[in-house]
Scaffold this active site. Structure first.
Site, PDB file in Angstrom:
ATOM      1  N   LYS A  23       0.896  -1.377   0.024  1.00  0.00           N
ATOM      2  CA  LYS A  23       0.053  -0.042   0.086  1.00  0.00           C
ATOM      3  C   LYS A  23       0.900   1.388   0.048  1.00  0.00           C
ATOM      4  CE  LYS A  23      -4.110  -2.025   2.076  1.00  0.00           C
ATOM      5  NZ  LYS A  23      -4.561  -2.633   3.215  1.00  0.00           N
ATOM      6  N   LYS A  70      -7.067 -11.349 -12.863  1.00  0.00           N
ATOM      7  CA  LYS A  70      -7.768 -11.792 -11.719  1.00  0.00           C
ATOM      8  C   LYS A  70      -9.038 -10.419 -11.494  1.00  0.00           C
ATOM      9  CE  LYS A  70      -7.634 -11.960  -6.774  1.00  0.00           C
ATOM     10  NZ  LYS A  70      -8.213 -10.943  -5.833  1.00  0.00           N
ATOM     11  N   LYS A 106     -12.006  -5.570  -7.826  1.00  0.00           N
ATOM     12  CA  LYS A 106     -12.694  -4.102  -7.658  1.00  0.00           C
ATOM     13  C   LYS A 106     -11.681  -3.126  -8.057  1.00  0.00           C
ATOM     14  CE  LYS A 106     -14.074  -3.630  -3.495  1.00  0.00           C
ATOM     15  NZ  LYS A 106     -14.222  -5.433  -3.061  1.00  0.00           N
TER      16      LYS A 106
END
Ligand code: ADP
Ligand code: TRP
Length: 320
Positions: free
Chosen positions: A109, A188, A191
């Site tokens: 992240k 894959k 979202k």
């Protein structure tokens, strides 16, 4: 019978990757295990969701529609059992900084440029509290969450070494037999890649999305390969053996285009989720009932958490 616990972030519309990769297994697990499932709304705060309250209710509604049975599972919202925050603090004192700094999810992240803040770093400690507070034995997770369960175990061991065998040591379980569901671009389904086919949506919109699935460029007459076809790979999730062979024959025979197979996929999918759509309509029209279910679930979860938190208060000297 094992106690299986899982947390779900309320992060938006559910897609068929979520369903086959996780929700379906959870529903199955209800038959043979003692299942605990909660909506991880505190965790969702780390991604700065603006519609957290709405998404929490939406996720609860969708999970009930898809087969989470409040009679069989303990189903609640994370923030309704505040003891988890107390345990989070207690566990913080047993969490070496290095353990958190090495977490892949945190490193990924921050590498992506997401500003580092304390909740992003301490995310695994809250997850450890979720797992340990309910004496969980098995935690089914996607690959990206394995390390977080290992961290929970490490923290539990450190605590137990200091205060005796208070925590049950959890184990992760990865669903290896479930292949990754491909998205409309063949990557894959996720979202974050904006390549999803959602479970619930308008029929026309669903078809529009399915029509965007990337396929080989071949003429109508030519025989087609089904093995690596994104449409086929999605359709096979919904089909029985006979239907699958039938579809394979349609591919290899030629004379039909991918457009036909896409329409077939849309129909099959619409039919598959039909009963779930009806249940969802029901719960959407009865949101108070959903709230009652969540409240009952939180009471059940708290009843499990309280004896453990009392033990921890006594062991650590917080109770004086
Ligand atoms: P997303 O990648 O869309 O953000 P999440 O990370 O919220 O999805 O995943 C929630 C659950 O669904 C996890 O248990 C994950 O393993 C499963 N899952 C998500 N995408 C897929 C996929 N394409 N194939 C199989 N399982 C998936
Ligand atoms: N971190 C998990 C995810 O993003 C959600 C989660 C929070 C969880 N607490 C948990 C999963 C405890 C299993 C157990 O998918």
């Amino acid at each position: 019978m094992k106690r299986v616990l899982t947390g779900i972030q309320p992060s938006g519309d559910l897609h068929i990757g979520n369903y086959f990769g996780s929700i379906k297994q959870m529903v199955e697990a209800q038959k043979t295990n003692e299942t605990f499932a909660f909506i991880a709304n505190y965790h969702a705060m780390t991604s700065g969701s603006k519609e957290l309250a709405e998404l929490t209710m939406q996720t609860a509604t969708d999970f009930l529609a898809l087969g989470i049975d409040p009679e069989k599972s303990t189903f609640w919202v994370q923030s309704d059992v505040k003891e988890v925050l107390e345990l989070y603090w207690v566990l913080s004192s047993f969490t070496p900084m290095g353990l958190l700094e090495r977490a892949h999810s945190y490193k990924d992240k921050t590498a992506k440029g997401i500003a580092s803040n304390h909740s992003l770093l301490s995310y695994p400690v809250l997850m450890a509290a979720d797992i340990l507070l309910y004496n969980s034995e098995i935690v089914p997770v996607g690959k990206d969450q394995i390390q977080h369960v290992e961290i929970a175990r490490d923290i539990a061991i450190k605590f137990n070494n200091a205060y005796g065998d208070i925590f049950t040591l959890p184990e992760y379980q990865v669903q290896t037999e479930v292949a990754t569901v491909p998205g409309i671009d063949g990557q894959k389904m996720s979202k974050s890649y904006k390549n999803t086919v959602n479970i619930f949506g308008e029929e026309k919109k669903q078809l529009k999305t399915i029509k965007k699935i990337v396929t080989e460029q071949v003429t109508l007459e030519e025989p087609k390969k089904f093995e690596n076809c994104n449409v086929y790979n999605m359709a096979k999730l919904f089909l029985n053996e006979k239907e699958l062979i039938n579809l394979q024959n349609r591919y290899t025979k030629g004379g039909e285009g991918h457009g036909h197979f896409k329409i077939y996929l849309a129909d099959v999918m619409w039919e598959y989720f039909g009963e779930y759509r009806e249940k969802r309509e029901y719960y959407l029209a009865h949101q108070e009932e959903v709230r009652d279910i969540l409240e009952t679930g939180a009471n059940k979860a708290r009843a499990v958490a309280l004896p453990l938190i009392e033990k921890i208060r006594a062991a650590t000297g917080i109770k004086y």
